[in-house]
Each structure stands twice: as C-alpha cells, then as structure tokens.
Scaffold this active site. Structure first.
Site, PDB file in Angstrom:
ATOM      1  N   GLU A 251       0.719  -1.166  -0.082  1.00 54.34           N
ATOM      2  CA  GLU A 251      -0.039   0.022  -0.029  1.00 54.34           C
ATOM      3  C   GLU A 251       0.790   1.204   0.009  1.00 54.34           C
ATOM      4  O   GLU A 251       1.897   1.285   0.693  1.00 54.34           O
ATOM      5  CB  GLU A 251      -0.982  -0.164   1.355  1.00 54.34           C
ATOM      6  CG  GLU A 251      -2.020  -1.004   1.215  1.00 54.34           C
ATOM      7  CD  GLU A 251      -3.058  -1.217   2.395  1.00 54.34           C
ATOM      8  OE1 GLU A 251      -3.775  -2.051   2.453  1.00 54.34           O
ATOM      9  OE2 GLU A 251      -2.608  -0.686   3.367  1.00 54.34           O
ATOM     10  N   HIS A 270      -7.907   1.182   2.113  1.00 55.28           N
ATOM     11  CA  HIS A 270      -7.781   0.824   3.407  1.00 55.28           C
ATOM     12  C   HIS A 270      -8.380   1.967   4.410  1.00 55.28           C
ATOM     13  O   HIS A 270      -7.843   2.585   5.248  1.00 55.28           O
ATOM     14  CB  HIS A 270      -6.412   0.830   3.738  1.00 55.28           C
ATOM     15  CG  HIS A 270      -5.853   0.323   5.033  1.00 55.28           C
ATOM     16  ND1 HIS A 270      -4.842  -0.636   5.162  1.00 55.28           N
ATOM     17  CD2 HIS A 270      -6.625   0.019   6.092  1.00 55.28           C
ATOM     18  CE1 HIS A 270      -4.697  -1.158   6.141  1.00 55.28           C
ATOM     19  NE2 HIS A 270      -5.719  -0.949   6.868  1.00 55.28           N
TER      20      HIS A 270
END
Length: 304
Positions: A251, A270
């Site tokens: 990420e 997220h």
C-alpha cells in the site's frame, strides 16, 4: 509533551485532533517521512514506523496506534529503545463491520457495474451483470476470526438471513454461531470475510483457490492474509464470483496491480476503519494514554 501524527489530516480530522489535544498540540507530518526528532508521542495511523524512524526520535516514549493492527511498527526496535506501543482494540469495530458488509453487498449486487452502466445510458441491466447478482439471505458466510468487528458483522448478516460460521484460534463457547476448522469453512462458505491480524502465522492464511467455487472474498483486515497472485487467478478464471478489498499486500496499491483490472472486484483504499465516529473514539483513547504517560500511570492496551 511533543506529539506528532503520521498523516496529513483532513479539515474535519484536524478539528477533532485540536478538540482532543488543543489547537496546534499535535504536529502532522507526511506518511513515509520520519517523525520530528523531538517527538515524544507518535500517533500512528498506517504508514510503517521503521527502526530508523524510531531511532531518529531519541525522546520517543509512546507509539499510540489509532486502531488495532501493529504489524506496521518495528516492535523490536521500539522495545530496544524503551518505547511503549499501545493499540485500541474494538475502537473501530463498528466501522470495519459496516465496511465489510458494504463491500459484500456491492459485490453481490454488482453496484459498481450497475453504476457505470446507468451513467452510460444502459437502463436495461446487462445480462452478464444480471446473471452474477445475488442476495445475502440463504448463503453460508464464513468469518475468519471472531473479534469485535467479526461479531458485529455476524449479527448483521444473521439478521439478513445468512447462516454464519466462523473459525478462530481459540474456542468461543459464548458465540451462537458454528465454529469450524479453516479448511471446512472455506469448503462450505459462499462468502469468506477476513477479520484477523497479519502475523507470521496468518500470512497467506487463505488460499483463494481452496475456497468454494463461486464464492466471494471480503478483506477488510490486511492484504498479506491472502496470496494476491492466486486471488487474481481465482477471480480471472471464474473460480471466485468476486472480491471486495479494502486492503492490499503493498500500500498504496500500484495502479498496474492486476486486481484493479478485474470487473468482479470492488476496492477501497484501506479506509474500513476511518469514520468521524471512529476517529473521535480513537483520539479520546489516545488522549487518555497521553494523560497516563504524563502522570506515570499504567497505559491502556500496551502491546510492549
């Protein structure tokens, strides 16, 4: 006491921070950068806290996770430097449960495809979309983990008519749902939703190709719980009906990630935990631990 937070807050989040700690009391810094050298308390969101970042703040006394997972913190380095690490179990459970349900419904009802078709002037539902829609009711839904978010999600799913089963490391006699070994859960579940932390033991825990054919995977926990290459293969081949993903192994996710090109995948960045309500609870818990640190009192939910 010098406080810093490893994110650039939105206007609303900044107002909440100021309300909890006082205007200007917490210094924001960009994710991926080291904290200011004089930081004593680091409010940690998501960007990894490396050993070098910890060493670069010699006066650091507390890393306070705004959430649950501490896999993004160099725990050994924190322990070696005498830095306490705390989290806050349950503070984001409602938001995470709601996000898991949102992703599940979006996959089953093909929300993204229908939105695109409607915007393109296709009022009749494309048959390829219609044939892959479905309902929660009547499905067996397996939860991997039985913490706060999973228990809240289970109650909602049961109210919608699903049969809920779960797997967990420990026996949960207090839960009304059937507890199964992981392999049995994967074999019978039309939907599998992940609710466990990422550790050495849980890395690549779920093999998408071992799931029931036509099933849906929901991941609001950590990307590393699933082998993403095998997940892409399972989705591309039709072994899985779809997936709803709020988390990825790396990420921010690369725009060239094969999962992003698949029409049966719904994604978000997220943010399962991130609502104003969760942030308010998180900041209140963090402020209490800062007060305790200053007073020399025992800290809440200390990991190390």
């Amino acid at each position: 006491m010098k406080l810093a937070i490893d994110t650039i807050p939105s206007a609303g989040f900044q107002a909440q921070i100021d309300a909890a700690f006082g205007a200007g009391a917490v210094q924001p810094f960009a994710p991926g950068n080291p904290p200011p050298a004089d930081t004593e308390v680091l409010l940690h969101v998501l960007a990894p806290v490396s050993a070098a970042a910890i060493a670069g703040a010699p006066g650091l006394r507390l890393i306070q996770k705004l959430g649950v997972g501490v896999n993004t913190i160099a725990l050994d380095a924190a322990k070696a430097q005498g830095v306490a690490v705390c989290n806050m179990p349950g503070v984001n459970a409602q938001a995470v449960a709601e996000c898991a349900l949102t992703l599940l419904l979006a996959v089953l009802r093909r929300t993204v495809a229908l939105d695109a078709a409607t915007r393109a002037g296709q009022w009749a539902v494309p048959s390829a979309v219609l044939d892959t829609m479905g309902e929660v009711a009547g499905r067996t839904i397996g939860l991997v983990g039985m913490g706060n978010s999973a228990a809240r999600l289970a109650r909602a799913l049961e109210a919608l008519g699903a049969e809920v089963v779960f797997t967990a490391r420990t026996h949960h006699a207090d839960k009304p749902w059937r507890q199964l070994p992981l392999d049995q859960l994967l074999a019978i579940s039309a939907v599998v939703s992940l609710h466990v932390p990422l550790t050495d033991e849980t890395a690549n825990l779920v093999d998408p190709l071992a799931m029931k054919r036509g099933a849906v995977l929901i991941n609001v926990a950590r990307g590393g719980l699933v082998d993403e290459a095998r997940l892409a293969e399972a989705l591309r081949s039709g072994h899985l009906r779809g997936a709803g993903l709020d988390v990825f192994a790396t990420e921010p996710v690369d725009r060239a990630d094969p999962l992003l090109a698949l029409p049966n995948v719904v994604v978000s960045p997220h943010v399962a935990w991130q609502t104003p309500e969760t942030l308010a609870r998180s900041l209140a818990a963090a402020a209490e631990n800062v007060r305790r640190l200053a007073a020399g009192d025992p800290l809440l939910n200390q990991v190390i």
